[in-house]
Design an enzyme around this catalytic site. Structure first.
Site, PDB file in Angstrom:
ATOM      1  N   ASN A  52       0.825  -1.219   0.000  1.00  0.00           N
ATOM      2  CA  ASN A  52       0.000   0.000   0.000  1.00  0.00           C
ATOM      3  C   ASN A  52       0.860   1.270   0.000  1.00  0.00           C
ATOM      4  O   ASN A  52       0.359   2.360   0.229  1.00  0.00           O
ATOM      5  CB  ASN A  52      -0.946   0.005   1.213  1.00  0.00           C
ATOM      6  CG  ASN A  52      -0.194   0.061   2.545  1.00  0.00           C
ATOM      7  OD1 ASN A  52       1.042   0.072   2.565  1.00  0.00           O
ATOM      8  ND2 ASN A  52      -0.923   0.104   3.640  1.00  0.00           N
TER       9      ASN A  52
ATOM     10  N   GLU B 208       1.547   4.434   7.492  1.00  0.00           N
ATOM     11  CA  GLU B 208       0.527   3.932   6.569  1.00  0.00           C
ATOM     12  C   GLU B 208      -0.068   5.106   5.775  1.00  0.00           C
ATOM     13  O   GLU B 208       0.129   6.274   6.141  1.00  0.00           O
ATOM     14  CB  GLU B 208      -0.586   3.225   7.360  1.00  0.00           C
ATOM     15  CG  GLU B 208      -0.112   2.022   8.185  1.00  0.00           C
ATOM     16  CD  GLU B 208       0.117   0.751   7.362  1.00  0.00           C
ATOM     17  OE1 GLU B 208       0.292   0.837   6.128  1.00  0.00           O
ATOM     18  OE2 GLU B 208       0.141  -0.333   7.972  1.00  0.00           O
TER      19      GLU B 208
END
Ligand code: PGA
Length: 246
Positions: A133, A140
């Protein structure tokens, strides 16, 4: 950001290791901060081989980028990985070994302790991997580019990757990690991003051809002169431009 295109995983590991070896041989007090997981396993093998063939690391400080929250001897921890893949299998010892304590009851205090170490031992090299990702460390998607060492919650895709990498079930898998932020990652003199495999191709495309955005955390490296990205052919397979022949 400098890009190095290589054939495959082995060549990626060799190129990364060459950079680290040069730092260890040239610097008086080298400081190397590693990542764990699938991407650096080959690099660790080369490092271990060289140490056991006489490479001197008695002046070298080793540390890490992050640590999962959980029992320190769990199969998935950074500590376990570092001992299994380096510290337990080498004949000599580095000058210092620093690790983040993922068992801590007081994350703020642990972060303060580790930040003091980072301040005292400026890193020559920070090795990192790329999440499918686009994450780096446990930064993140959505993490602000000015993040500083913090307790991060994993995205589901990261939890799934950890489960695959360490062969563990969902209930055992860690969901949080203390990680360096973008700020500390980019403070290293060289930041080496290792990328291999088709499953990383989408993230590589976003890294090199998408816009610079916290939606793809690794794009934080794009304007950094310190960053070196080593990409193999499978990971480069979705790129539109032919970077090798530009
Ligand atoms: P991997 O993980 O090296 O196991 O592919 C990379 C990452 O998620 O940072």
């Amino acid at each position: 950001m400098k890009t190095i295109f290589v054939r495959d995983y082995d060549e990626m590991s060799e190129k990364a290791y060459e950079i680290i070896k040069e730092v260890i041989e040239k610097k008086e007090q080298p400081v190397i901060s590693m990542t764990t997981g699938g991407s650096p396993r080959g690099l660790f093998k080369l490092f271990v081989e060289d140490i056991n063939n006489g490479l001197d690391i008695s002046h070298t400080t080793m540390m890490n980028l992050d640590e999962y929250m959980g029992p320190k001897d769990a199969t998935y921890t950074v500590r376990t990985f570092m001992y299994e893949n380096l510290y337990n299998v080498i004949d000599s010892k580095p000058k210092n070994i620093f690790l983040i304590d993922g068992e801590t009851q007081d994350t703020d205090e642990e972060i303060t302790r580790y930040k003091a170490i980072l301040g005292k031992y400026p890193r020559d090299v920070q090795v990192i991997g790329l999440g499918t990702n686009g994450h780096i460390g446990a930064n993140e998607p959505g993490t602000p580019f000015d993040s500083m060492m913090f307790l991060a919650q994993h995205d589901e895709s990261t939890i799934q990757s950890t489960m695959r990498e360490y062969g563990i079930e969902r209930e055992e898998a860690p969901t949080e990690m203390i990680t360096l932020g973008f700020t500390e990652i980019l403070e290293a003199e060289k930041v080496i991003l290792l990328v291999s495999g088709k499953h990383k191709a989408g993230a590589v495309k976003a890294l090199l051809e998408g816009e610079i955005t916290p939606d793809c955390p690794a794009t934080a490296l794009r304007n950094s002169d310190n960053a070196i990205v080593i990409i193999d052919e499978d990971a480069a397979s979705l790129l539109e431009k032919d970077y090798k022949n530009l």
